[in-house]
Structure formats: C-alpha cells, structure tokens
Design an enzyme around this catalytic site. Sequence first.
Site, mmCIF file in Angstrom:
data_model
loop_
_atom_site.group_PDB
_atom_site.id
_atom_site.type_symbol
_atom_site.label_atom_id
_atom_site.label_comp_id
_atom_site.label_asym_id
_atom_site.label_seq_id
_atom_site.Cartn_x
_atom_site.Cartn_y
_atom_site.Cartn_z
ATOM 1 C CG HIS A 182 -4.577 2.986 -3.914
ATOM 2 N ND1 HIS A 182 -3.993 4.285 -3.871
ATOM 3 C CD2 HIS A 182 -4.309 2.699 -5.212
ATOM 4 C CE1 HIS A 182 -3.339 4.646 -4.951
ATOM 5 N NE2 HIS A 182 -3.929 3.742 -5.584
ATOM 6 N NE ARG A 187 -3.681 7.411 -2.567
ATOM 7 C CZ ARG A 187 -4.830 7.681 -3.444
ATOM 8 N NH1 ARG A 187 -4.677 8.746 -4.273
ATOM 9 N NH2 ARG A 187 -5.766 6.994 -3.603
ATOM 10 C CD GLU A 212 -8.297 2.625 -2.176
ATOM 11 O OE1 GLU A 212 -8.692 1.431 -2.575
ATOM 12 O OE2 GLU A 212 -8.003 2.754 -0.937
ATOM 13 N NE ARG A 237 -3.558 2.590 2.520
ATOM 14 C CZ ARG A 237 -3.780 3.152 3.622
ATOM 15 N NH1 ARG A 237 -3.772 2.360 4.876
ATOM 16 N NH2 ARG A 237 -4.596 4.298 3.491
ATOM 17 C CG HIS A 238 -0.801 5.028 -0.834
ATOM 18 N ND1 HIS A 238 -0.957 5.893 0.090
ATOM 19 C CD2 HIS A 238 -2.087 4.386 -1.347
ATOM 20 C CE1 HIS A 238 -1.969 5.863 0.453
ATOM 21 N NE2 HIS A 238 -2.916 5.430 -0.366
#
Length: 194
Positions: A152, A65, A89, A13-14
């Site tokens: 995400h 991101r 996302e 995940r970022h």
Amino acid sequence: MQRRDLPPIYVLRHGETDWNLADRMQGWLDSPLTPKGRTQAEAQGRLLRGALPDGVDIRFSPSGRAIETARIALGDLASHAMEDTRLREVNVGDWVGRTPQDIAAEHAFVQPDEDRHLWKFQAPNGESLEEMTARCAGVLNDLRRPTVLVTHGVTSRLLRCLALGLAPEDLGSLPGGQGVVHIIENGKARILSE
C-alpha cells in the site's frame, strides 16, 4: 545508514481503488480496484517481466486490493506468493472511510496539504509510526532472496525509507505512485514506469 545487506526489493502499490477515487481512508478495510487500477496492475506486470531475476520470492498484503493487484501483475507467479499481514496499510482506526478534509475540519493538527502521511499515525484507535516501523522492519529482516512486495501507499514508503536508511519520519519525501515498480538494490532506489 543504507541497508546494503538486503536483497533486491521490488515494491508495488496496489492499483487505484474506489476509495482512492473518493479520497477515503482505507487503512485495513478494503475497496475494489477500479478499471484504471486493473490497468495499472497490468502495467506493473509488463514492467516486472523484464526486471525480475529467477528465483524471486513474492509477498503480498492480505487486503483484497493488494491480492487482486498481485494476481494481475504477477500472473502465474502469484500462485507461489506468500501472504504477509505485516504488509497491510497503516491502521487508521476511527478514521477509516473518512476523507482527510473531514478529519482536518475536526482536528487542527491534521494538515493533509502540508503533510500527506505522518498525521495518519495520530488516528484514534489507530497505529503509531513506531508500531508500523517495527512491522515493516520485520518484513525487511526476513528477506533472503530478491523479493516482490505488493502493498500500500504508506507501507511502501515506510519500507523504502527503512531499506534506504532514512528515518521513518521521512516517508513523505519518497515518491509514491500506482502502476509503477519501486526497486531498492544495493542501497539505491529507482522507479520503473511506462
């Protein structure tokens, strides 16, 4: 039923963003990584160094991101990465930029304290769970070699649900986390963390 046909998957995940700090829904919009978010991406890079086999594929969400997280975590390997829009996302439609508390005040069915994720699929002009499940299943069906997926929070959970043979509705039962690496291999999940 577990997907034992899949190659090993390394899901990131970022790192933390400005909107994560403000508890704002980002969806398909973007906000920059915070200093903590960049530190989390560096930690993911250290974790991956000892875990990745040779010949790994890398796919990333087109969100800034996720791109920045991939660049920091993967260094030179990121130059061989492929953008995959299916790793975005969940599209939260009209709720983008809003807080869960603001949304819950207007919509009685939104219970963020009880359900952190499924309510997001009811956003006006947003994406349904079925739509997102189809795009995440498409990602998994395309994998041929060990693959790093930089994505995400909700997307990570849904990808891992599908890879583990869980129902999409069970995505809230899986752990999240920024600065960690989720590994799915031979139908089993594990987490690398510092």
